[in-house]
Enzyme design. Structure first.
Site, short mmCIF file in Angstrom:
data_model
loop_
_atom_site.label_atom_id
_atom_site.label_comp_id
_atom_site.label_asym_id
_atom_site.label_seq_id
_atom_site.Cartn_x
_atom_site.Cartn_y
_atom_site.Cartn_z
N THR A 29 85.82 -53.68 -41.13
CA THR A 29 85.28 -55.04 -41.39
C THR A 29 85.03 -54.81 -43.75
O THR A 29 85.75 -55.92 -43.27
CB THR A 29 84.06 -54.70 -40.78
OG1 THR A 29 84.06 -54.96 -39.18
CG2 THR A 29 83.52 -56.11 -40.89
N ARG A 62 94.90 -46.91 -38.04
CA ARG A 62 95.51 -47.34 -37.69
C ARG A 62 95.60 -49.03 -39.29
O ARG A 62 94.72 -48.97 -39.89
CB ARG A 62 95.48 -48.01 -36.66
CG ARG A 62 93.60 -49.10 -36.07
CD ARG A 62 93.29 -49.31 -35.11
NE ARG A 62 93.14 -48.08 -34.12
CZ ARG A 62 91.70 -47.08 -34.36
NH1 ARG A 62 90.73 -47.88 -35.09
NH2 ARG A 62 92.05 -46.00 -33.61
N LYS A 119 75.82 -45.71 -45.60
CA LYS A 119 73.98 -45.99 -45.45
C LYS A 119 73.12 -44.38 -45.36
O LYS A 119 72.29 -44.02 -45.55
CB LYS A 119 72.71 -46.90 -45.27
CG LYS A 119 73.07 -47.18 -43.88
CD LYS A 119 73.84 -47.97 -43.61
CE LYS A 119 74.00 -48.27 -41.99
NZ LYS A 119 74.97 -49.20 -42.22
N GLU A 143 76.22 -49.08 -53.36
CA GLU A 143 75.54 -50.05 -53.83
C GLU A 143 75.77 -50.62 -52.76
O GLU A 143 74.32 -51.75 -52.00
CB GLU A 143 75.82 -51.50 -54.87
CG GLU A 143 75.54 -52.63 -54.21
CD GLU A 143 73.73 -52.25 -55.36
OE1 GLU A 143 72.91 -52.95 -54.15
OE2 GLU A 143 73.50 -52.54 -56.27
N GLY A 201 78.68 -60.89 -31.34
CA GLY A 201 78.19 -59.95 -32.58
C GLY A 201 78.10 -59.04 -33.74
O GLY A 201 78.58 -58.34 -34.34
N GLU A 204 75.71 -53.94 -31.57
CA GLU A 204 76.88 -52.98 -30.84
C GLU A 204 76.34 -53.17 -29.41
O GLU A 204 74.88 -53.30 -29.17
CB GLU A 204 76.59 -51.61 -31.37
CG GLU A 204 76.91 -51.63 -32.84
CD GLU A 204 78.12 -52.05 -33.52
OE1 GLU A 204 79.50 -51.80 -32.20
OE2 GLU A 204 78.56 -51.86 -34.12
N LYS A 219 68.25 -46.95 -44.96
CA LYS A 219 68.08 -47.68 -46.27
C LYS A 219 67.09 -47.60 -46.70
O LYS A 219 66.86 -47.59 -48.01
CB LYS A 219 68.89 -49.46 -45.49
CG LYS A 219 69.79 -49.49 -45.07
CD LYS A 219 70.32 -51.21 -44.27
CE LYS A 219 71.05 -51.57 -43.52
NZ LYS A 219 71.30 -52.78 -42.97
N GLY A 316 78.43 -58.52 -42.84
CA GLY A 316 79.42 -58.80 -43.35
C GLY A 316 80.38 -58.16 -44.44
O GLY A 316 80.31 -57.68 -44.85
#
Length: 450
Positions: A29, A62, A119, A143, A201, A204, A219, A316
């Site tokens: 992602t 992949r 993280k 960051e 989504g 998990e 974090k 995201g």
């Protein structure tokens, strides 16, 4: 072959400077988002770097149809990127800690700078990786490891350097925040809200890292390290999830003027630093109490600037890619700089981190919300009040409704004064042992955050 930083100099003749060559490992992602944003904003990125930035190699098991990798060398072996002498900056986006650690160490050994969104890698192995990078004179930029597109690392490491940080508190896991928002706004149970998050989504199939606070703890420890100039100490973070929060607790919190949020909190005290992740009652009037859905927000309080709030998308593809690319630009701008001229990886000069003590949870002092299921008999509240008084705990507010028809138990909700965690635990143990009380006492910490 050992890779060294290109010996280029700033252009003074109007000629173009050599492109900064990027190798990306991981095409999930965030990896695909990074490829897309770099392609779309190529000219803006080059202008801000003062030189072109090109992806010259991708290491991925992949292909990902979400991005166009034509014209780029794609290897199925990610360690090829670490060994490639044509790569200046390796971007680690594979996740996990075992292979990622080996990959980053290999890149550092080859003289490459590293950008990572990982993280867990930084929280658990950052001390080792920073030391290795310092020995080779390269940079690790991270960051994107905290709060997605929110520039909180840059704020702590650069924007707030004139401050003594007093405390920070953040909603730093979007999945948990979405679940609590659904429970409050739509009256869902925890289980129902979790299923909804999985269907969309946001969560998990195994949501443990999110709902039990592990992701937030990773974090938090990164931010606390920068805020308090201390080594990363993931193993010392107190971590508690949200699975024990019920819709009843959400309703009672509203009745008392609070919202329940899953917070990561780091607070400096005379005795050390508190590092804790847990459900927290926050007054409804606070801005952070009104951060809903999958959004993230972090409050940082400095002695000079006062409280500051950082809000935005915490995850995201493109939000996180924004942070990854910001790091790439920062690295590209300093390729010709000597290591001592760059912003320190840990926020302070190497060797300047103190041996800051992390307070055990038993020593933390805060206020508490207690929900007690008691039999509808006289004397219950006097017993509870007596136990609290013996532990030096005052009752600040109380809710006791009539039992529902046919119910033998009545819910009693209490807000306490500030108390040491060890004393509160002892009081709770004694309350649970009363004949008039059934089941465990639900306790949630309360923070004014102001």
């Amino acid at each position: 072959m050992e890779q060294t930083t290109p010996a280029t100099t700033p252009d003074t003749s109007g000629e173009s400077r050599r492109a900064v060559r990027i190798g990306i490992c991981g095409l999930g992602t965030v990896g695909s988002g990074t490829v897309n944003v770099m392609a779309r904003n190529r000219d803006e990125i080059a202008a801000r770097c003062g030189r072109p930035v090109e992806i010259v190699q991708i290491g991925a098991r992949r292909d990902n149809p979400a991005c166009d990798t034509s014209g780029v060398d794609v290897s199925r072996e990610i360690f090829d990127v670490a060994a490639n002498p044509e790569v200046d900056v390796l971007v680690e986006l594979i996740g996990g800690t075992t292979v990622a650690r080996e990959l980053v160490l290999a890149a550092i050994a080859s003289g490459k700078h590293v950008v990572t969104a990982n993280k867990a890698l930084i929280a658990e192995h950052g001390n080792e990786l920073f030391a290795a990078a310092a020995e080779k004179g390269v940079t690790i930029a991270y960051e994107a490891a905290v709060a997605g597109g929110i520039p909180i690392i840059k704020s702590l490491r650069e924007g707030l350097v004139g401050n003594r940080i007093q405390w920070l508190a953040g909603i730093i896991n979007g999945t948990g925040n979405y679940i609590l928002t659904e429970m409050r706004e739509k009256g869902r149970s925890f289980e129902e809200a979790l299923r909804q998050a999985q269907d969309l989504g946001y969560a998990e199939a195994d949501p443990t890292f999110d709902v039990e606070g592990i992701d937030a703890a990773h974090k938090l420890v990164i931010m606390a390290s920068l805020a308090f100039s201390m080594p990363l100490a993931f193993d010392k973070v107190y971590t508690e999830g949200i699975s024990g929060v019920s819709s009843e607790d959400i309703r009672y919190a509203d009745e008392l003027g609070y919202r329940i949020k899953h917070l990561g909190i780091a607070r400096g005290t005379e005795k050390g630093v508190e590092l804790r992740v847990h459900p927290t009652l926050i007054p409804q009037r606070r801005l952070i109490a009104n951060v809903n859905g999958v959004m993230n927000a972090i409050l940082v309080s400095g002695d000079a600037v006062g409280p500051t709030l950082y809000y935005g998308a915490g995850a995201g593809a493109e939000a996180t890619a924004s942070a990854v690319i910001a790091d790439i630009v920062d690295v590209a701008r300093t390729l010709e700089s000597r290591p001592e001229e760059r912003v320190p990886l840990a926020g302070v000069a190497r060797g300047s981190q103190g041996g800051t003590r992390v307070l055990p949870m038993d020593e933390v002092v805060t206020s508490y919300y207690l929900r007690i299921s008691a039999h509808d008999k006289p004397g219950v509240m006097s017993q509870v009040a007596s136990i609290c008084s013996d532990q030096g705990i005052s009752i600040e507010a109380l809710i006791q409704h009539e039992p529902a028809e046919g119910e033998a138990l009545v819910p009693v909700v209490i807000l306490t004064s500030r108390a040491r965690e060890a004393r509160l635990r002892e009081a709770v143990a004694q309350i649970e042992a009363l004949d008039t009380v059934e089941g465990e006492v639900v306790r949630i910490r309360v923070e004014p955050l102001g």
